[in-house]
Write an enzyme that holds these catalytic residues in place. Structure first.
Site, PDB file in Angstrom:
ATOM      1  N   HIS B  92       0.840  -1.203   0.000  1.00  0.00           N
ATOM      2  CA  HIS B  92       0.000   0.000   0.000  1.00  0.00           C
ATOM      3  C   HIS B  92       0.877   1.255   0.000  1.00  0.00           C
ATOM      4  O   HIS B  92       0.669   2.166  -0.798  1.00  0.00           O
ATOM      5  CB  HIS B  92      -0.927  -0.004   1.212  1.00  0.00           C
ATOM      6  CG  HIS B  92      -1.629   1.301   1.474  1.00  0.00           C
ATOM      7  ND1 HIS B  92      -2.704   1.725   0.732  1.00  0.00           N
ATOM      8  CD2 HIS B  92      -1.413   2.280   2.395  1.00  0.00           C
ATOM      9  CE1 HIS B  92      -3.118   2.900   1.188  1.00  0.00           C
ATOM     10  NE2 HIS B  92      -2.340   3.272   2.195  1.00  0.00           N
ATOM     11  N   ASP B 122       7.694  20.827 -26.587  1.00  0.00           N
ATOM     12  CA  ASP B 122       7.718  19.497 -25.970  1.00  0.00           C
ATOM     13  C   ASP B 122       8.767  19.508 -24.868  1.00  0.00           C
ATOM     14  O   ASP B 122       9.361  20.553 -24.584  1.00  0.00           O
ATOM     15  CB  ASP B 122       8.048  18.408 -27.012  1.00  0.00           C
ATOM     16  CG  ASP B 122       7.492  17.044 -26.607  1.00  0.00           C
ATOM     17  OD1 ASP B 122       7.718  16.641 -25.454  1.00  0.00           O
ATOM     18  OD2 ASP B 122       6.822  16.403 -27.442  1.00  0.00           O
ATOM     19  N   TRP B 162       7.046   0.000   4.198  1.00  0.00           N
ATOM     20  CA  TRP B 162       7.642   0.565   2.982  1.00  0.00           C
ATOM     21  C   TRP B 162       9.034   1.100   3.225  1.00  0.00           C
ATOM     22  O   TRP B 162       9.730   1.482   2.282  1.00  0.00           O
ATOM     23  CB  TRP B 162       6.747   1.655   2.396  1.00  0.00           C
ATOM     24  CG  TRP B 162       6.911   2.999   3.050  1.00  0.00           C
ATOM     25  CD1 TRP B 162       6.256   3.423   4.154  1.00  0.00           C
ATOM     26  CD2 TRP B 162       7.778   4.048   2.653  1.00  0.00           C
ATOM     27  NE1 TRP B 162       6.661   4.679   4.482  1.00  0.00           N
ATOM     28  CE2 TRP B 162       7.593   5.097   3.574  1.00  0.00           C
ATOM     29  CE3 TRP B 162       8.690   4.225   1.614  1.00  0.00           C
ATOM     30  CZ2 TRP B 162       8.302   6.293   3.488  1.00  0.00           C
ATOM     31  CZ3 TRP B 162       9.395   5.423   1.545  1.00  0.00           C
ATOM     32  CH2 TRP B 162       9.188   6.443   2.464  1.00  0.00           C
ATOM     33  N   SER B 192      13.818   5.720 -13.370  1.00  0.00           N
ATOM     34  CA  SER B 192      12.765   6.431 -14.099  1.00  0.00           C
ATOM     35  C   SER B 192      12.647   7.868 -13.618  1.00  0.00           C
ATOM     36  O   SER B 192      12.599   8.807 -14.421  1.00  0.00           O
ATOM     37  CB  SER B 192      11.447   5.678 -13.906  1.00  0.00           C
ATOM     38  OG  SER B 192      10.350   6.534 -14.026  1.00  0.00           O
ATOM     39  N   SER B 193      12.633   8.040 -12.284  1.00  0.00           N
ATOM     40  CA  SER B 193      12.456   9.394 -11.748  1.00  0.00           C
ATOM     41  C   SER B 193      13.677  10.268 -12.000  1.00  0.00           C
ATOM     42  O   SER B 193      13.541  11.467 -12.231  1.00  0.00           O
ATOM     43  CB  SER B 193      12.175   9.336 -10.248  1.00  0.00           C
ATOM     44  OG  SER B 193      10.911   8.788 -10.029  1.00  0.00           O
ATOM     45  N   HIS B 276      12.804  11.598   3.563  1.00  0.00           N
ATOM     46  CA  HIS B 276      12.127  12.813   3.964  1.00  0.00           C
ATOM     47  C   HIS B 276      11.944  13.799   2.816  1.00  0.00           C
ATOM     48  O   HIS B 276      10.845  14.288   2.596  1.00  0.00           O
ATOM     49  CB  HIS B 276      12.731  13.496   5.181  1.00  0.00           C
ATOM     50  CG  HIS B 276      11.743  14.498   5.706  1.00  0.00           C
ATOM     51  ND1 HIS B 276      10.592  14.108   6.318  1.00  0.00           N
ATOM     52  CD2 HIS B 276      11.662  15.824   5.571  1.00  0.00           C
ATOM     53  CE1 HIS B 276       9.842  15.165   6.564  1.00  0.00           C
ATOM     54  NE2 HIS B 276      10.469  16.225   6.125  1.00  0.00           N
ATOM     55  N   GLU B 278      11.552  12.952  -0.051  1.00  0.00           N
ATOM     56  CA  GLU B 278      10.511  12.303  -0.865  1.00  0.00           C
ATOM     57  C   GLU B 278       9.112  12.812  -0.510  1.00  0.00           C
ATOM     58  O   GLU B 278       8.281  13.010  -1.394  1.00  0.00           O
ATOM     59  CB  GLU B 278      10.594  10.776  -0.664  1.00  0.00           C
ATOM     60  CG  GLU B 278       9.467   9.983  -1.289  1.00  0.00           C
ATOM     61  CD  GLU B 278       9.466   9.983  -2.811  1.00  0.00           C
ATOM     62  OE1 GLU B 278      10.535  10.244  -3.390  1.00  0.00           O
ATOM     63  OE2 GLU B 278       8.409   9.742  -3.398  1.00  0.00           O
ATOM     64  N   TYR B 280       8.342  15.717   0.408  1.00  0.00           N
ATOM     65  CA  TYR B 280       8.186  17.023  -0.238  1.00  0.00           C
ATOM     66  C   TYR B 280       8.114  16.886  -1.746  1.00  0.00           C
ATOM     67  O   TYR B 280       7.477  17.704  -2.417  1.00  0.00           O
ATOM     68  CB  TYR B 280       9.310  17.976   0.195  1.00  0.00           C
ATOM     69  CG  TYR B 280       9.179  18.285   1.662  1.00  0.00           C
ATOM     70  CD1 TYR B 280       8.175  19.147   2.090  1.00  0.00           C
ATOM     71  CD2 TYR B 280       9.966  17.665   2.613  1.00  0.00           C
ATOM     72  CE1 TYR B 280       7.986  19.380   3.425  1.00  0.00           C
ATOM     73  CE2 TYR B 280       9.781  17.898   3.956  1.00  0.00           C
ATOM     74  CZ  TYR B 280       8.793  18.763   4.355  1.00  0.00           C
ATOM     75  OH  TYR B 280       8.581  18.984   5.674  1.00  0.00           O
ATOM     76  N   SER B 291      -1.661  26.654  -6.044  1.00  0.00           N
ATOM     77  CA  SER B 291      -1.417  28.070  -6.346  1.00  0.00           C
ATOM     78  C   SER B 291      -2.099  28.478  -7.635  1.00  0.00           C
ATOM     79  O   SER B 291      -2.735  29.535  -7.712  1.00  0.00           O
ATOM     80  CB  SER B 291       0.086  28.343  -6.448  1.00  0.00           C
ATOM     81  OG  SER B 291       0.721  28.042  -5.233  1.00  0.00           O
ATOM     82  N   HIS B 325      14.529  13.062  11.960  1.00  0.00           N
ATOM     83  CA  HIS B 325      13.364  13.154  12.833  1.00  0.00           C
ATOM     84  C   HIS B 325      12.442  11.937  12.684  1.00  0.00           C
ATOM     85  O   HIS B 325      11.472  11.817  13.408  1.00  0.00           O
ATOM     86  CB  HIS B 325      12.601  14.471  12.618  1.00  0.00           C
ATOM     87  CG  HIS B 325      11.965  14.621  11.285  1.00  0.00           C
ATOM     88  ND1 HIS B 325      11.885  15.829  10.646  1.00  0.00           N
ATOM     89  CD2 HIS B 325      11.371  13.734  10.451  1.00  0.00           C
ATOM     90  CE1 HIS B 325      11.267  15.664   9.481  1.00  0.00           C
ATOM     91  NE2 HIS B 325      10.948  14.409   9.351  1.00  0.00           N
ATOM     92  N   HIS B 326      12.760  11.059  11.723  1.00  0.00           N
ATOM     93  CA  HIS B 326      12.042   9.781  11.656  1.00  0.00           C
ATOM     94  C   HIS B 326      12.688   8.748  12.564  1.00  0.00           C
ATOM     95  O   HIS B 326      12.238   7.609  12.618  1.00  0.00           O
ATOM     96  CB  HIS B 326      12.049   9.252  10.219  1.00  0.00           C
ATOM     97  CG  HIS B 326      11.336  10.146   9.250  1.00  0.00           C
ATOM     98  ND1 HIS B 326      10.017   9.985   8.953  1.00  0.00           N
ATOM     99  CD2 HIS B 326      11.755  11.224   8.555  1.00  0.00           C
ATOM    100  CE1 HIS B 326       9.643  10.930   8.090  1.00  0.00           C
ATOM    101  NE2 HIS B 326      10.679  11.698   7.835  1.00  0.00           N
ATOM    102  N   THR B 351       6.077  26.827   5.235  1.00  0.00           N
ATOM    103  CA  THR B 351       4.770  26.208   4.982  1.00  0.00           C
ATOM    104  C   THR B 351       3.656  27.161   5.380  1.00  0.00           C
ATOM    105  O   THR B 351       2.648  27.305   4.673  1.00  0.00           O
ATOM    106  CB  THR B 351       4.654  24.889   5.756  1.00  0.00           C
ATOM    107  OG1 THR B 351       5.835  24.117   5.535  1.00  0.00           O
ATOM    108  CG2 THR B 351       3.459  24.091   5.299  1.00  0.00           C
ATOM    109  N   LYS B 354       3.081  29.741   2.792  1.00  0.00           N
ATOM    110  CA  LYS B 354       2.272  29.283   1.660  1.00  0.00           C
ATOM    111  C   LYS B 354       0.786  29.301   2.022  1.00  0.00           C
ATOM    112  O   LYS B 354      -0.040  29.792   1.246  1.00  0.00           O
ATOM    113  CB  LYS B 354       2.704  27.871   1.232  1.00  0.00           C
ATOM    114  CG  LYS B 354       4.132  27.823   0.726  1.00  0.00           C
ATOM    115  CD  LYS B 354       4.353  26.753  -0.295  1.00  0.00           C
ATOM    116  CE  LYS B 354       3.649  26.993  -1.581  1.00  0.00           C
ATOM    117  NZ  LYS B 354       4.383  27.823  -2.529  1.00  0.00           N
ATOM    118  N   ARG B 473       1.318   1.239  15.290  1.00  0.00           N
ATOM    119  CA  ARG B 473       0.883   1.036  13.912  1.00  0.00           C
ATOM    120  C   ARG B 473       1.354  -0.320  13.408  1.00  0.00           C
ATOM    121  O   ARG B 473       2.121  -1.014  14.047  1.00  0.00           O
ATOM    122  CB  ARG B 473       1.397   2.164  13.020  1.00  0.00           C
ATOM    123  CG  ARG B 473       2.880   2.202  12.854  1.00  0.00           C
ATOM    124  CD  ARG B 473       3.328   3.491  12.194  1.00  0.00           C
ATOM    125  NE  ARG B 473       3.264   3.410  10.741  1.00  0.00           N
ATOM    126  CZ  ARG B 473       4.171   3.974   9.923  1.00  0.00           C
ATOM    127  NH1 ARG B 473       5.200   4.643  10.422  1.00  0.00           N
ATOM    128  NH2 ARG B 473       4.061   3.879   8.627  1.00  0.00           N
TER     129      ARG B 473
END
Lengths: 287, 553
Positions: B92, B122, B162, B192-193, B276, B278, B280, B291, B325-326, B351, B354, B473
């Site tokens: 998931h 293009d 994950w 790919s990315s 982390h 990721e 963002y 926006s 922080h994880h 943040t 924004k 969890r």
């Protein structure tokens, strides 16, 4: 007649709107038993250690009010602009795109709020991490899927045991499904207990919510944490890091008793686990 | 399509050749959106299985699922079911991040609209664009296959979350090939990315139309530029991280094995150095989309354009230096925990800029509540909710109470499952008329919004209570005290499921009714270049480059 009815209905609905949450919360408060999760609980458990109380205070008195205020403030602003500046009410849009003082304010105020949060936060952090001089040290090892405890020889121990989940078929009245175990770990109340935590196989995490303690058990590393339980009782915890199929089935139970009872238990446990001790070692080495 | 206008340099391939060998940024974007939708539906079905299981205490449905899906032996069904639950949570997470959010937001909307918004015909490297997509497709196949080969001894699939922490993901916990499939899937998705990121950066730096300076680019393009830099910076770290795991598993190295002088924590640091940023990478394109939409439907330029652009840049920079922080409970030194606490809290400042700038854009505007705007306002609220619990979790001291519990699950689903997905839906309904040429039913689009808004809030808000109460969890079964809020949480899935059905119906309805959208269905507020083209745009747009004049927006 209709009017009266509607009035009564409104009043009844209002009363219910106030009474139902109030009774629910009161019910939760009544149902709360220290050391175990509260059915339908809404907040943090009752804490029984200085670190736990500090965490509770920090969350309930500092973080919770601030974040609730911010959420309601943003929600209020969104509702207001949606109402005031929708296209029926305000057909001609303004051209406003800059307001330097405003931008400085909404940068500085969050900074001040964060500074305000960081003071109690860092104080509590130091209290959690710096372990005071302990009168009892126990070593806890995570295994797939149970915890092992060792009590050192020089503190009247010199034995170890495994703590396994009590299967549902063996539950006695008063036991908790998925939380009760065969061998409770006993510690003295009102004394600093240092816990050394490691693992034999994969990563686990030792966590007892009512202590404010959560620490990973990592193979090849020895982590340290501490607690000082200020109230006698039985405290339940669980494994807090995914460790395979029985991750949900390796609870932790710590019983806090007076020093005298603890000494008695030490003597008994020494005999009871003397034979079991070799079993623990065999189990540990077989991994 | 407007192929008759395309006489000359390029032909207009059709059918299989058009999509399989496509070098057209719009067709590739469409492929990404379809792939992401498939990934998202599978990811949703997995979460439906999890919430059904968790509705009541005890283990109910997973043993049966293990028999049905993986052919588990009935005598082993309970254990296979517990393992399958862990496989579900893992897949998931992987699907929703790598095969739903990233493909749709970056590959889909990014490919479709970055070239158009900067006035380019293009992407810079059209063939690279094609291989980026098909690598991701191959990666999805590998990820799905991993569910059906052996992982933990006697079990099928990898069920370690994950984040793939060793030793659970090394030979200690999962000796079977399932984890190798996952690693190779990550390699392909990463490649790919990275190729996609190179393509975006090159396109944005070199192919802007005359007059389209960096400070005139629409904020969606800014968001994709920052995202592309983050991808380029951190995905190689992920690749190295999982490659070392691969060699640990297969070639006897000991990078993460303490028995050979390695350290499992090395993996965690490398993973979160990628992981982390990721989050963002997933949310920044959403910021860009919101926006555009808020400005379009308020009929006002974005408030504080430069502040908005550089807030995203600073979120990208700050987001790259707060990874640990994880890991507050792994036993880091006091000073490391202090640093990561303070650095993480600082992210709240850009943040906040924004959020307030979006509200200030609406302030004084003439807001029309079309479907994309409703989704965007929904986004601002749920993202604020996720953001404030993020401030709580930034504190190492408070995190010790919430780590690996349901409070964290609620937090990151408010930012991603609600935040990123709401931005995604907002973008979908904003650009659907442009991409297809057809208008959807406004009623269906709003029904989709309200069902999902109610649904996800019912699912995730009670999880805060579970987390405060101490529920860990990744549990297939929980102590009976957590039953009430788990039942409430699961009941929210009814609304979520309905919202997905409405979404499908809205798409079918749009294609059946064929209401023509016209070049610009949104009116005076829609000022970016895509609204100057026909809907759908010609196969090759901007044969003559547009010339951009006037103020920035």
């Amino acid at each position: 007649m209709f009017n009266v009815n509607r009035q009564m209905l409104t009043r009844g609905a209002l009363a219910a709107a106030v009474a139902i949450p109030a009774t629910l919360i009161a019910g939760f408060a009544l149902a709360q038993v220290e050391g175990q999760p509260t059915p339908g609980g809404l907040g943090l458990p009752n804490m029984v250690t200085p670190v736990g109380l500090g965490t509770q205070q920090f969350y309930n008195m500092v973080l919770m009010p601030i974040i609730s205020f911010i959420a309601l403030f943003v929600l209020g602003l969104l509702i207001y602009v949606s109402y005031r500046f929708n296209e029926q009410r305000n057909p001609i849009p303004s051209k406003l795109t800059h307001n330097t003082p405003l931008e400085i304010v909404w940068t500085l105020i969050p900074v001040l709020i964060l500074l305000f949060i960081s003071v109690p936060s860092l104080r509590l952090l130091a209290e959690q991490v710096e372990v005071p001089e302990a009168s009892v040290t126990i070593k806890v090892t995570g295994n797939q899927w149970y915890w092992s405890y060792k009590y050192p020889e020089d503190q009247g121990g010199g034995f170890g045991f495994d703590q396994m989940l009590k299967p549902e078929s063996e539950l006695q009245p008063g036991d908790l499904r998925l939380l009760s175990v065969d061998n409770e770990a006993v510690v003295p109340v009102n004394e600093v207990i240092a816990v050394h935590i490691t693992s034999n196989d994969v990563i686990h995490a030792f966590g007892v919510p009512s202590f404010g303690v959560r620490m990973d058990a990592i193979p090849g590393r020895l982590n340290q944490t501490w607690f000082k339980i200020e109230k006698e009782g039985v405290y339940y915890g669980q494994c807090f890091f995914i460790c395979g199929k029985d991750h949900a089935y390796m609870p932790i139970v710590i019983r806090a008793v007076s020093r005298e009872k603890y000494n008695e238990w030490l003597a008994q446990a020494k005999q009871k686990f003397a034979s079991a001790d070799s079993r623990v070692r065999v189990a540990a080495e077989s991994h | 399509m407007a192929s008759s206008t395309m006489a000359g340099a390029h032909d207009h391939p059709r059918g299989l050749r058009r999509f399989l060998f496509s070098t057209n940024h719009k067709d590739i974007g469409t492929l990404y959106i379809i792939l992401g939708s498939i990934g998202g539906v599978i990811g949703f079905l997995l979460s439906l299985g999890m919430r059904l299981e968790l509705a009541y205490p005890g283990v109910q449905i997973f043993p049966g699922l293990a028999e049905a899906l993986q052919g588990a032996d009935p005598s082993m069904a309970l254990d296979a079911g517990k393992n399958l639950y862990n496989v579900f949570i893992t897949v998931h997470g992987v699907l929703m991040i790598f095969f739903m959010a990233m493909p749709i937001l970056i590959g889909g909307f990014g490919n479709w609209f970055v070239p158009i918004m900067i006035g380019a015909p293009d992407m810079a490297f059209p063939r690279l664009n094609n291989i980026s997509f098909w690598l991701l497709f191959a990666s999805l196949v590998l990820a799905v296959i991993s569910m059906f080969v052996e992982g933990a001894p006697g079990m099928k699939g990898f069920g370690g979350g994950w984040t793939f922490y060793p030793p659970l993901s090394s030979n200690t916990g999962s000796p079977g090939p399932a984890m190798d499939f996952v690693i190779l899937a990550l390699h392909l998705a990463g490649a790919s990315s990275i190729l996609g990121a190179i393509n975006f950066i090159t396109t944005i730096f070199n192919m802007r139309a005359p007059g389209m300076t960096l400070h005139k680019m629409p904020l969606f393009v800014w968001s994709m530029l920052v995202t592309a830099f983050l991808l380029l910076l951190v995905l190689p770290v992920l690749a190295g991280c999982v490659t070392m795991l691969l060699t640990d598993r297969n070639f006897g190295t000991m990078f993460y094995d303490p028995a050979g002088g390695g350290d499992p924590l090395l993996f965690q640091h490398l993973l979160w150095f990628f992981g982390h940023p990721e989050v963002y990478i997933v949310i920044l394109p959403g910021f860009g989309i919101i926006s555009q939409i808020v400005s379009t439907f308020s009929k006002k330029p974005v408030f504080g354009y430069l502040g908005m652009a550089y807030a995203m840049v600073s979120i990208g920079v700050l987001g790259s230096i707060v990874w640990a922080h994880h890991m507050y409970t792994v036993g880091m030194s006091l000073n490391a925990q202090r640093y990561f606490t303070l650095a993480t809290m600082v992210i709240a400042v850009p943040t906040g800029i924004k959020i307030f700038s979006w509200i200030a854009t609406m302030w004084g505007g003439s807001i029309s509540f079309r479907a994309p705007m409703v989704w965007a306002i929904g986004f601002i609220f749920v993202f604020t909710m996720g953001g404030i619990t993020g401030v709580v979790l930034a504190n190492a001291s408070a995190d010790k109470q919430f780590h690996e519990g349901y409070y964290v699950v609620a937090h990151f689903h408010y930012t991603l499952s609600l935040g990123a997905v709401f931005a995604l839906y907002a973008g979908f309904y904003y650009w659907f008329p442009k991409m297809t040429g057809y208008m959807y039913s406004e009623t269906l689009a709003k029904a989709n919004f309200w069902l999902l808004f109610i649904g996800v809030n019912v699912v995730f808000f009670p999880q805060h209570f579970l987390g405060l109460g101490g529920m860990p969890r990744r549990y297939i079964d929980y102590p009976d005290a957590y039953a009430l809020w788990n039942l409430v949480s699961s009941s929210g899935m009814i609304f979520v499921t309905l919202s997905l059905i409405v979404w499908f119906y809205a798409i079918i309805d749009a294609f059946m009714k064929k209401r023509l959208a016209g070049a610009n269905p949104w009116g005076v507020g829609a000022t970016t270049l895509e609204w100057t083209l026909s809907s759908p745009p010609p196969f090759h747009q901007f044969q003559v480059l547009p010339r951009i004049t006037g103020a920035s927006r």
